[in-house]
Scaffold this active site. Structure first.
Site, PDB file in Angstrom:
ATOM      1  N   GLY A 140     -11.934   2.285   4.193  1.00 41.22           N
ATOM      2  CA  GLY A 140     -11.804   0.746   4.576  1.00 41.22           C
ATOM      3  C   GLY A 140     -11.644   0.746   5.910  1.00 41.22           C
ATOM      4  N   ILE A 169      -8.636   0.659   7.733  1.00 41.44           N
ATOM      5  CA  ILE A 169      -7.683   1.660   8.435  1.00 41.44           C
ATOM      6  C   ILE A 169      -8.470   3.093   8.490  1.00 41.44           C
ATOM      7  CG2 ILE A 169      -5.495   2.645   8.321  1.00 41.44           C
ATOM      8  CD1 ILE A 169      -4.590   0.158   6.763  1.00 41.44           C
ATOM      9  N   THR A 220      -0.466   7.920   4.920  1.00 43.14           N
ATOM     10  CA  THR A 220       0.205   6.449   5.056  1.00 43.14           C
ATOM     11  C   THR A 220      -0.225   5.492   4.267  1.00 43.14           C
ATOM     12  OG1 THR A 220      -1.700   6.387   6.725  1.00 43.14           O
ATOM     13  CG2 THR A 220       0.173   7.127   7.855  1.00 43.14           C
ATOM     14  N   ARG A 265       0.148   5.184   0.219  1.00 38.86           N
ATOM     15  CA  ARG A 265       1.366   4.981  -0.816  1.00 38.86           C
ATOM     16  C   ARG A 265       1.512   6.103  -1.203  1.00 38.86           C
ATOM     17  NH1 ARG A 265       1.659   0.643   1.510  1.00 38.86           N
ATOM     18  NH2 ARG A 265       1.917  -1.404   0.384  1.00 38.86           N
ATOM     19  N   GLU A 294      10.886   5.163  -2.691  1.00 40.58           N
ATOM     20  CA  GLU A 294      11.217   4.925  -1.297  1.00 40.58           C
ATOM     21  C   GLU A 294      12.404   3.849  -1.686  1.00 40.58           C
ATOM     22  OE1 GLU A 294       8.075   3.018   0.924  1.00 40.58           O
ATOM     23  OE2 GLU A 294       6.779   4.819   0.634  1.00 40.58           O
ATOM     24  N   HIS A 343       8.029   5.078   5.948  1.00 47.72           N
ATOM     25  CA  HIS A 343       7.336   3.788   5.828  1.00 47.72           C
ATOM     26  C   HIS A 343       7.038   2.726   7.032  1.00 47.72           C
ATOM     27  CE1 HIS A 343       4.936   1.496   2.217  1.00 47.72           C
ATOM     28  NE2 HIS A 343       4.525   1.148   3.550  1.00 47.72           N
ATOM     29  N   ALA A 373       4.250   2.773   9.173  1.00 50.30           N
ATOM     30  CA  ALA A 373       3.062   2.964  10.137  1.00 50.30           C
ATOM     31  C   ALA A 373       2.584   1.363  10.541  1.00 50.30           C
ATOM     32  CB  ALA A 373       1.907   3.308   8.932  1.00 50.30           C
TER      33      ALA A 373
HETATM   34  C1  DGY Z   1       1.195  -2.529   3.944  1.00 52.19           C
HETATM   35  O1  DGY Z   1       1.010  -3.578   4.480  1.00 52.19           O
HETATM   36  O2  DGY Z   1       1.005  -2.525   2.868  1.00 52.19           O
HETATM   37  C2  DGY Z   1       2.136  -1.522   4.756  1.00 52.19           C
HETATM   38  O3  DGY Z   1       2.301  -0.597   3.879  1.00 52.19           O
HETATM   39  C3  DGY Z   1       3.156  -1.788   5.425  1.00 52.19           C
HETATM   40  O4  DGY Z   1       3.077  -2.543   6.332  1.00 52.19           O
END
Ligand code: DGY
Length: 327
Positions: free
Chosen positions: A158, A160, A237, A239, A268, A287, A289
Protein backbone atom coordinates in the site's frame (compact mmCIF):
# COMPACT_ATOMS: atom_id res chain seq x y z
CA UNK A 1 -22.91 28.71 24.35
CA UNK A 2 -20.61 26.03 25.78
CA UNK A 3 -23.40 23.65 26.76
CA UNK A 4 -24.78 23.60 23.20
CA UNK A 5 -21.60 22.34 21.74
CA UNK A 6 -21.27 18.59 21.22
CA UNK A 7 -19.39 16.86 24.00
CA UNK A 8 -16.16 15.19 22.96
CA UNK A 9 -14.04 12.89 25.08
CA UNK A 10 -10.36 13.43 24.25
CA UNK A 11 -8.31 10.50 25.48
CA UNK A 12 -4.95 12.20 25.97
CA UNK A 13 -3.24 15.50 26.46
CA UNK A 14 -2.49 16.99 23.02
CA UNK A 15 -0.55 20.02 21.72
CA UNK A 16 -2.19 23.28 22.84
CA UNK A 17 -3.11 24.31 19.29
CA UNK A 18 -5.13 21.09 18.93
CA UNK A 19 -6.81 21.57 22.31
CA UNK A 20 -7.64 25.17 21.26
CA UNK A 21 -9.21 23.93 18.05
CA UNK A 22 -11.22 21.33 19.92
CA UNK A 23 -12.37 23.90 22.50
CA UNK A 24 -13.53 26.22 19.75
CA UNK A 25 -16.04 23.67 18.48
CA UNK A 26 -16.74 21.24 21.28
CA UNK A 27 -17.41 20.89 24.94
CA UNK A 28 -14.13 19.09 25.61
CA UNK A 29 -13.80 16.41 28.24
CA UNK A 30 -10.01 16.04 28.32
CA UNK A 31 -8.23 13.06 29.87
CA UNK A 32 -5.26 15.07 31.07
CA UNK A 33 -2.86 12.25 31.76
CA UNK A 34 0.00 11.07 29.57
CA UNK A 35 -1.25 7.53 30.19
CA UNK A 36 -4.38 6.15 28.53
CA UNK A 37 -7.68 6.10 30.44
CA UNK A 38 -8.33 2.79 32.18
CA UNK A 39 -11.26 0.78 30.89
CA UNK A 40 -13.78 1.92 33.50
CA UNK A 41 -12.95 5.56 32.93
CA UNK A 42 -13.13 5.06 29.17
CA UNK A 43 -16.62 3.60 29.48
CA UNK A 44 -17.72 6.28 31.93
CA UNK A 45 -16.55 9.15 29.71
CA UNK A 46 -17.83 7.57 26.49
CA UNK A 47 -21.27 7.13 28.03
CA UNK A 48 -21.60 10.93 28.15
CA UNK A 49 -19.89 11.78 24.86
CA UNK A 50 -21.16 12.67 21.39
CA UNK A 51 -17.73 12.06 19.95
CA UNK A 52 -14.43 10.54 20.99
CA UNK A 53 -10.88 11.50 20.02
CA UNK A 54 -9.09 8.19 20.58
CA UNK A 55 -5.56 6.90 20.15
CA UNK A 56 -4.43 3.40 19.22
CA UNK A 57 -4.03 2.63 22.93
CA UNK A 58 -7.78 2.75 23.54
CA UNK A 59 -9.48 -0.59 23.01
CA UNK A 60 -12.90 0.43 21.80
CA UNK A 61 -14.70 -2.88 21.56
CA UNK A 62 -18.36 -3.75 21.35
CA UNK A 63 -18.86 -3.49 25.11
CA UNK A 64 -17.42 0.03 25.16
CA UNK A 65 -19.31 1.14 22.04
CA UNK A 66 -22.59 -0.09 23.54
CA UNK A 67 -22.11 2.33 26.42
CA UNK A 68 -21.82 5.26 24.02
CA UNK A 69 -25.51 6.07 24.21
CA UNK A 70 -25.15 9.35 22.33
CA UNK A 71 -21.93 8.51 20.50
CA UNK A 72 -22.02 9.75 16.88
CA UNK A 73 -18.40 9.56 15.81
CA UNK A 74 -15.16 7.86 16.81
CA UNK A 75 -12.09 9.67 15.56
CA UNK A 76 -8.88 7.68 15.91
CA UNK A 77 -5.57 9.55 15.68
CA UNK A 78 -3.93 6.73 13.71
CA UNK A 79 -4.22 5.17 10.30
CA UNK A 80 -4.67 1.73 11.90
CA UNK A 81 -8.03 1.04 13.48
CA UNK A 82 -7.42 -2.45 14.85
CA UNK A 83 -8.09 -1.07 18.35
CA UNK A 84 -11.69 -0.43 17.35
CA UNK A 85 -14.45 -2.93 16.69
CA UNK A 86 -15.42 -1.52 13.30
CA UNK A 87 -18.28 -3.98 12.78
CA UNK A 88 -19.85 -2.98 16.06
CA UNK A 89 -19.47 0.74 15.27
CA UNK A 90 -21.02 0.19 11.85
CA UNK A 91 -23.92 -1.76 13.36
CA UNK A 92 -24.68 1.21 15.57
CA UNK A 93 -24.31 3.66 12.68
CA UNK A 94 -21.15 5.25 14.07
CA UNK A 95 -18.52 6.31 11.53
CA UNK A 96 -14.91 5.74 12.55
CA UNK A 97 -12.33 8.25 11.36
CA UNK A 98 -8.63 7.58 10.84
CA UNK A 99 -5.60 9.46 9.54
CA UNK A 100 -4.22 7.88 6.36
CA UNK A 101 -1.78 9.59 4.03
CA UNK A 102 -0.21 12.16 6.32
CA UNK A 103 2.01 9.61 8.04
CA UNK A 104 3.05 7.63 4.96
CA UNK A 105 6.42 9.24 4.31
CA UNK A 106 7.33 9.61 7.99
CA UNK A 107 6.57 5.94 8.65
CA UNK A 108 8.53 4.90 5.57
CA UNK A 109 11.46 7.01 6.79
CA UNK A 110 11.38 5.14 10.06
CA UNK A 111 11.10 1.69 8.47
CA UNK A 112 14.15 2.63 6.47
CA UNK A 113 15.91 3.91 9.59
CA UNK A 114 15.37 0.52 11.21
CA UNK A 115 16.66 -1.17 8.08
CA UNK A 116 19.81 0.94 8.08
CA UNK A 117 20.28 0.77 11.84
CA UNK A 118 20.11 -3.01 11.88
CA UNK A 119 22.13 -3.53 8.69
CA UNK A 120 24.88 -1.13 9.75
CA UNK A 121 24.70 -1.94 13.47
CA UNK A 122 24.13 1.61 14.70
CA UNK A 123 22.86 0.51 18.12
CA UNK A 124 25.77 -1.94 18.59
CA UNK A 125 28.19 0.79 17.52
CA UNK A 126 26.83 3.34 19.98
CA UNK A 127 26.93 0.78 22.83
CA UNK A 128 30.49 -0.15 21.82
CA UNK A 129 31.70 3.43 22.03
CA UNK A 130 29.92 4.17 25.32
CA UNK A 131 31.32 0.96 26.85
CA UNK A 132 34.86 2.17 26.12
CA UNK A 133 35.64 -0.58 23.57
CA UNK A 134 36.79 1.87 20.87
CA UNK A 135 40.56 1.42 21.10
CA UNK A 136 41.49 1.60 17.43
CA UNK A 137 40.21 1.40 13.87
CA UNK A 138 40.06 -2.28 12.99
CA UNK A 139 39.40 -4.08 9.69
CA UNK A 140 36.75 -6.32 11.20
CA UNK A 141 35.19 -4.20 13.90
CA UNK A 142 31.39 -3.94 13.77
CA UNK A 143 30.98 -5.22 10.24
CA UNK A 144 27.49 -4.84 8.88
CA UNK A 145 25.59 -5.57 5.72
CA UNK A 146 25.31 -3.53 2.52
CA UNK A 147 21.97 -2.27 1.38
CA UNK A 148 23.04 -1.57 -2.19
CA UNK A 149 22.67 -4.66 -4.31
CA UNK A 150 20.66 -6.45 -1.61
CA UNK A 151 17.08 -7.62 -2.05
CA UNK A 152 14.32 -5.96 -0.06
CA UNK A 153 11.04 -7.85 0.20
CA UNK A 154 8.02 -5.72 1.00
CA UNK A 155 4.99 -7.53 2.36
CA UNK A 156 1.98 -5.25 1.85
CA UNK A 157 2.39 -2.77 -0.98
CA UNK A 158 0.00 0.00 0.00
CA UNK A 159 1.06 3.62 0.40
CA UNK A 160 3.67 2.96 3.11
CA UNK A 161 5.09 -0.15 1.42
CA UNK A 162 5.46 1.82 -1.81
CA UNK A 163 7.10 4.74 0.01
CA UNK A 164 9.63 2.28 1.46
CA UNK A 165 10.22 0.93 -2.07
CA UNK A 166 10.89 4.46 -3.31
CA UNK A 167 13.62 4.83 -0.69
CA UNK A 168 15.05 1.39 -1.50
CA UNK A 169 15.26 2.34 -5.20
CA UNK A 170 17.54 5.22 -4.26
CA UNK A 171 19.75 2.75 -2.44
CA UNK A 172 20.01 0.53 -5.53
CA UNK A 173 18.23 -2.35 -3.88
CA UNK A 174 16.38 -5.05 -5.77
CA UNK A 175 12.73 -4.90 -4.68
CA UNK A 176 10.20 -7.70 -4.40
CA UNK A 177 6.69 -7.05 -3.18
CA UNK A 178 3.50 -8.88 -2.50
CA UNK A 179 0.01 -7.52 -2.38
CA UNK A 180 -3.29 -9.33 -2.44
CA UNK A 181 -4.63 -7.23 -5.29
CA UNK A 182 -2.12 -6.78 -8.13
CA UNK A 183 -1.06 -3.20 -8.82
CA UNK A 184 1.36 -1.61 -11.19
CA UNK A 185 4.71 -0.80 -9.64
CA UNK A 186 4.65 2.99 -9.06
CA UNK A 187 6.54 5.17 -11.51
CA UNK A 188 10.28 5.27 -10.94
CA UNK A 189 10.28 2.10 -8.85
CA UNK A 190 11.45 -1.15 -10.29
CA UNK A 191 9.68 -3.67 -8.11
CA UNK A 192 8.77 -7.25 -8.95
CA UNK A 193 5.63 -8.92 -7.67
CA UNK A 194 6.25 -12.23 -5.92
CA UNK A 195 4.51 -14.61 -3.56
CA UNK A 196 5.01 -14.22 0.17
CA UNK A 197 7.08 -17.41 0.26
CA UNK A 198 9.29 -16.24 -2.61
CA UNK A 199 9.86 -12.96 -0.79
CA UNK A 200 10.78 -14.72 2.44
CA UNK A 201 13.16 -17.11 0.68
CA UNK A 202 14.87 -14.59 -1.59
CA UNK A 203 15.08 -11.37 0.40
CA UNK A 204 17.97 -10.03 2.45
CA UNK A 205 15.57 -7.68 4.23
CA UNK A 206 11.85 -8.21 4.70
CA UNK A 207 9.70 -5.24 5.69
CA UNK A 208 6.08 -5.68 6.82
CA UNK A 209 3.39 -3.19 5.79
CA UNK A 210 0.06 -4.97 6.15
CA UNK A 211 -2.72 -3.75 8.44
CA UNK A 212 -3.65 -5.99 11.36
CA UNK A 213 -6.81 -7.94 10.53
CA UNK A 214 -8.05 -11.43 11.36
CA UNK A 215 -6.26 -12.64 8.21
CA UNK A 216 -2.92 -11.01 8.98
CA UNK A 217 -2.70 -11.92 12.68
CA UNK A 218 0.41 -14.16 12.96
CA UNK A 219 0.85 -13.89 9.20
CA UNK A 220 4.56 -14.38 9.88
CA UNK A 221 4.81 -17.51 12.02
CA UNK A 222 7.30 -20.32 12.56
CA UNK A 223 6.90 -21.68 9.01
CA UNK A 224 7.38 -18.28 7.37
CA UNK A 225 10.39 -17.43 9.56
CA UNK A 226 12.00 -20.76 8.68
CA UNK A 227 11.85 -19.79 5.00
CA UNK A 228 13.97 -16.69 5.55
CA UNK A 229 17.69 -16.66 4.83
CA UNK A 230 19.90 -17.09 7.87
CA UNK A 231 21.48 -13.74 6.97
CA UNK A 232 18.24 -11.81 6.57
CA UNK A 233 16.69 -9.07 8.68
CA UNK A 234 12.99 -8.71 9.48
CA UNK A 235 11.60 -5.18 9.89
CA UNK A 236 8.17 -4.62 11.41
CA UNK A 237 6.62 -1.15 11.52
CA UNK A 238 3.09 -2.47 10.93
CA UNK A 239 1.52 -4.08 13.99
CA UNK A 240 3.12 -6.47 16.49
CA UNK A 241 0.59 -9.30 16.19
CA UNK A 242 1.27 -9.60 12.44
CA UNK A 243 4.26 -11.63 13.66
CA UNK A 244 3.94 -14.59 16.02
CA UNK A 245 6.31 -13.18 18.60
CA UNK A 246 6.99 -16.48 20.38
CA UNK A 247 7.98 -18.00 17.03
CA UNK A 248 10.15 -14.96 16.36
CA UNK A 249 12.02 -15.40 19.64
CA UNK A 250 12.76 -19.04 18.72
CA UNK A 251 13.72 -18.09 15.18
CA UNK A 252 16.09 -15.35 16.33
CA UNK A 253 17.65 -17.75 18.82
CA UNK A 254 18.32 -20.21 16.04
CA UNK A 255 19.74 -17.41 13.86
CA UNK A 256 17.14 -17.52 11.08
CA UNK A 257 16.46 -14.69 10.42
CA UNK A 258 19.71 -13.17 11.59
CA UNK A 259 18.05 -10.12 13.12
CA UNK A 260 14.83 -8.26 13.62
CA UNK A 261 14.18 -4.55 13.94
CA UNK A 262 10.78 -3.82 15.41
CA UNK A 263 8.77 -0.69 16.04
CA UNK A 264 5.83 -2.73 17.26
CA UNK A 265 5.42 -5.75 19.54
CA UNK A 266 2.58 -8.14 20.20
CA UNK A 267 1.84 -6.47 23.53
CA UNK A 268 2.59 -2.77 23.92
CA UNK A 269 4.42 -1.65 25.89
CA UNK A 270 6.55 -4.78 25.86
CA UNK A 271 6.80 -6.59 29.19
CA UNK A 272 10.27 -5.97 30.59
CA UNK A 273 10.55 -9.75 31.18
CA UNK A 274 9.72 -10.55 27.57
CA UNK A 275 12.30 -12.96 26.14
CA UNK A 276 12.70 -10.74 23.11
CA UNK A 277 14.55 -8.23 25.28
CA UNK A 278 17.15 -10.83 26.22
CA UNK A 279 18.21 -11.34 22.60
CA UNK A 280 21.17 -9.41 21.19
CA UNK A 281 19.99 -9.66 17.59
CA UNK A 282 16.89 -7.51 17.83
CA UNK A 283 16.38 -3.78 18.09
CA UNK A 284 13.08 -2.48 19.42
CA UNK A 285 11.54 0.98 19.27
CA UNK A 286 8.40 1.99 21.19
CA UNK A 287 5.94 2.36 18.25
CA UNK A 288 7.31 5.69 17.01
CA UNK A 289 7.33 5.29 13.23
CA UNK A 290 4.97 8.24 12.73
CA UNK A 291 6.56 10.28 15.50
CA UNK A 292 7.80 13.43 13.82
CA UNK A 293 6.64 16.80 15.13
CA UNK A 294 5.03 17.76 11.84
CA UNK A 295 3.33 14.44 11.18
CA UNK A 296 1.85 14.04 14.65
CA UNK A 297 0.39 17.54 14.33
CA UNK A 298 -1.10 16.67 10.94
CA UNK A 299 -2.58 13.46 12.38
CA UNK A 300 -4.14 15.33 15.30
CA UNK A 301 -5.60 17.99 13.00
CA UNK A 302 -7.00 15.32 10.73
CA UNK A 303 -8.63 13.63 13.71
CA UNK A 304 -10.21 17.00 14.66
CA UNK A 305 -11.42 17.42 11.05
CA UNK A 306 -13.08 14.01 11.23
CA UNK A 307 -14.79 14.93 14.50
CA UNK A 308 -15.99 18.22 13.05
CA UNK A 309 -17.45 16.50 10.00
CA UNK A 310 -19.04 13.68 11.99
CA UNK A 311 -20.60 15.95 14.59
CA UNK A 312 -22.04 18.25 11.95
CA UNK A 313 -23.70 15.28 10.29
CA UNK A 314 -21.32 15.28 7.34
CA UNK A 315 -19.42 12.36 5.88
CA UNK A 316 -16.04 11.86 7.55
CA UNK A 317 -13.12 12.98 5.42
CA UNK A 318 -11.34 9.70 6.15
CA UNK A 319 -13.61 6.93 7.23
CA UNK A 320 -12.43 3.42 8.13
CA UNK A 321 -15.96 1.94 7.90
CA UNK A 322 -17.50 3.70 4.86
CA UNK A 323 -20.18 0.99 4.71
CA UNK A 324 -21.76 2.85 7.62
CA UNK A 325 -23.10 5.31 5.06
CA UNK A 326 -24.77 2.62 2.97
CA UNK A 327 -27.21 1.54 5.62
C1 DGY B 1 -0.90 4.31 12.98
O1 DGY B 1 -1.24 5.46 12.68
O2 DGY B 1 -1.63 3.34 12.82
C2 DGY B 1 0.49 4.14 13.54
O3 DGY B 1 0.73 2.88 13.99
C3 DGY B 1 0.79 5.17 14.60
O4 DGY B 1 1.01 6.33 13.92
Amino acid sequence: MRSEKPRVFVCRQLPQEIIDRLNEHFNVDLWESDMPPDRNSLVEHISKADGIFSLLTERIDNEVIEQGHSLKVISNMAVGTDNIDLASATKRGIPVGNTPGVLTETTADFAFSLLLASARRIVDADNYVRAGHWKTWGPSILLGRDLHGATLGIIGFGAIGQAVAKRASGFDMKILYCKRTPIESPEGINATRATTDQILMQSDFVSLHVPLTTETRHFIGARELSLMKDSSILINTARGPVVDQKALVEALRSGRPAKAALDVTSVEPIDMNDELLSLPNVIIAPHIASASVATRLKMANMAVDNLLAGLSGERLINCANPEVYDQ
